[in-house]
Write a protein that holds these residues in place. Structure first.
Motif, PDB file in Angstrom:
ATOM      1  N   LEU A  37       0.849  -1.185   0.000  1.00 33.75           N
ATOM      2  CA  LEU A  37       0.000   0.000   0.000  1.00 33.75           C
ATOM      3  C   LEU A  37       0.887   1.238   0.000  1.00 33.75           C
ATOM      4  O   LEU A  37       1.678   1.437   0.917  1.00 33.75           O
ATOM      5  N   ASP A  40      -3.047   6.321  -0.191  1.00 37.97           N
ATOM      6  CA  ASP A  40      -4.498   6.303  -0.295  1.00 37.97           C
ATOM      7  C   ASP A  40      -4.992   7.736  -0.402  1.00 37.97           C
ATOM      8  O   ASP A  40      -4.336   8.669   0.068  1.00 37.97           O
ATOM      9  N   SER A  41      -6.125   7.935  -0.987  1.00 36.67           N
ATOM     10  CA  SER A  41      -6.602   9.288  -1.289  1.00 36.67           C
ATOM     11  C   SER A  41      -6.715  10.169  -0.053  1.00 36.67           C
ATOM     12  O   SER A  41      -6.594  11.385  -0.141  1.00 36.67           O
ATOM     13  N   ASP A  42      -6.939   9.575   1.109  1.00 30.02           N
ATOM     14  CA  ASP A  42      -7.046  10.368   2.333  1.00 30.02           C
ATOM     15  C   ASP A  42      -5.763  11.152   2.622  1.00 30.02           C
ATOM     16  O   ASP A  42      -5.806  12.210   3.215  1.00 30.02           O
ATOM     17  N   THR A  49      -5.043   7.125  -5.485  1.00 28.57           N
ATOM     18  CA  THR A  49      -4.728   5.968  -4.652  1.00 28.57           C
ATOM     19  C   THR A  49      -3.732   5.129  -5.443  1.00 28.57           C
ATOM     20  O   THR A  49      -3.897   4.958  -6.654  1.00 28.57           O
ATOM     21  N   TYR A  51      -1.040   1.506  -5.261  1.00 26.87           N
ATOM     22  CA  TYR A  51      -0.452   0.353  -4.586  1.00 26.87           C
ATOM     23  C   TYR A  51       0.272  -0.503  -5.612  1.00 26.87           C
ATOM     24  O   TYR A  51       0.100  -0.329  -6.822  1.00 26.87           O
ATOM     25  N   GLY A 125      -8.739   9.449  -6.625  1.00 28.81           N
ATOM     26  CA  GLY A 125      -8.600   8.420  -5.616  1.00 28.81           C
ATOM     27  C   GLY A 125      -9.809   8.361  -4.698  1.00 28.81           C
ATOM     28  O   GLY A 125     -10.669   9.224  -4.704  1.00 28.81           O
ATOM     29  N   GLY A 127     -10.701   6.146  -0.723  1.00 29.01           N
ATOM     30  CA  GLY A 127     -10.126   5.239   0.270  1.00 29.01           C
ATOM     31  C   GLY A 127     -10.312   3.791  -0.135  1.00 29.01           C
ATOM     32  O   GLY A 127     -11.379   3.232   0.052  1.00 29.01           O
ATOM     33  N   ARG A 128      -9.301   3.180  -0.736  1.00 30.51           N
ATOM     34  CA  ARG A 128      -9.396   1.793  -1.205  1.00 30.51           C
ATOM     35  C   ARG A 128      -8.583   0.826  -0.357  1.00 30.51           C
ATOM     36  O   ARG A 128      -8.710  -0.380  -0.515  1.00 30.51           O
ATOM     37  N   PHE A 129      -7.741   1.320   0.523  1.00 31.49           N
ATOM     38  CA  PHE A 129      -6.900   0.407   1.289  1.00 31.49           C
ATOM     39  C   PHE A 129      -7.742  -0.558   2.124  1.00 31.49           C
ATOM     40  O   PHE A 129      -7.402  -1.734   2.250  1.00 31.49           O
TER      41      PHE A 129
END
Length: 173
Positions: A37, A40-42, A49, A51, A125, A127-129
């Motif tokens: 990872l 992430d967009s956050d 995002t 990875y 992005g 939040g995909r993590f």
């Protein structure tokens, strides 16, 4: 007018750089891949995002799906990645780049007999993590696969049936 005009630095602050050191990056793993990872967009003011996935020889990737809001970018660092885009199946090799726009069905896996090391970027992005962590838990039998279906809107991951992808996977078995 007595209002003060804001200075350039007050109105156009450049976005902060994003740096993820390899030693500090979180990894998720399942039997077919290791996911590193990166951003992430956050934590990215640019709204992306990213990875890196390293797939074992013939390792499974993602079944046919699409995103409604994000373009997904693929860059093959090493090895070969079999991909579905629309209804066409092709193989990306080292150095190849692919951008899949929103609403386009796509899927991917390590190409038959190959490993693959791939950089993924989503833009914009989101939040995909947590989604990637969930996938790992499902693959390891620690979570119910229903959770993936229930999260489709949250993570903008919508699964579809693809006869072309099924045929490609059956042909490589």
């Amino acid at each position: 007018m007595n209002e003060e005009t804001p200075t350039m630095s007050e109105t156009n602050t450049p976005p902060a750089a994003v740096l993820t050191r390899h030693a500090d990056a979180e990894t998720c793993s399942d039997p077919s891949s290791v996911i590193t990872l990166l951003a992430d967009s956050d934590g990215t003011t640019g709204g992306f995002t990213s990875y890196r996935s390293t797939f074992t020889r013939g390792g499974a990737g993602a079944p046919a799906h699409f995103h409604t809001r994000a373009t997904e970018l693929f860059f093959v660092i090493n090895g070969a990645l079999q991909v579905l885009v629309g209804e066409e199946v092709t193989v990306l090799k080292e150095g190849d780049f692919l951008a899949v726009p929103p609403h386009t069905p796509h899927a991917f896996a390590a190409a038959p007999g190959c490993e693959a090391d791939v950089l993924f970027v989503f833009t914009p992005g989101m939040g995909r993590f947590d989604y990637l962590r969930l996938l790992g838990r499902v693959m390891r039998g620690e979570a119910d696969p229903k959770e993936i279906a229930e999260s489709s809107e949250r993570f903008d991951n919508h699964y579809v049936d693809s006869p072309a992808w099924r045929a490609a996977l059956e042909g490589s078995a």
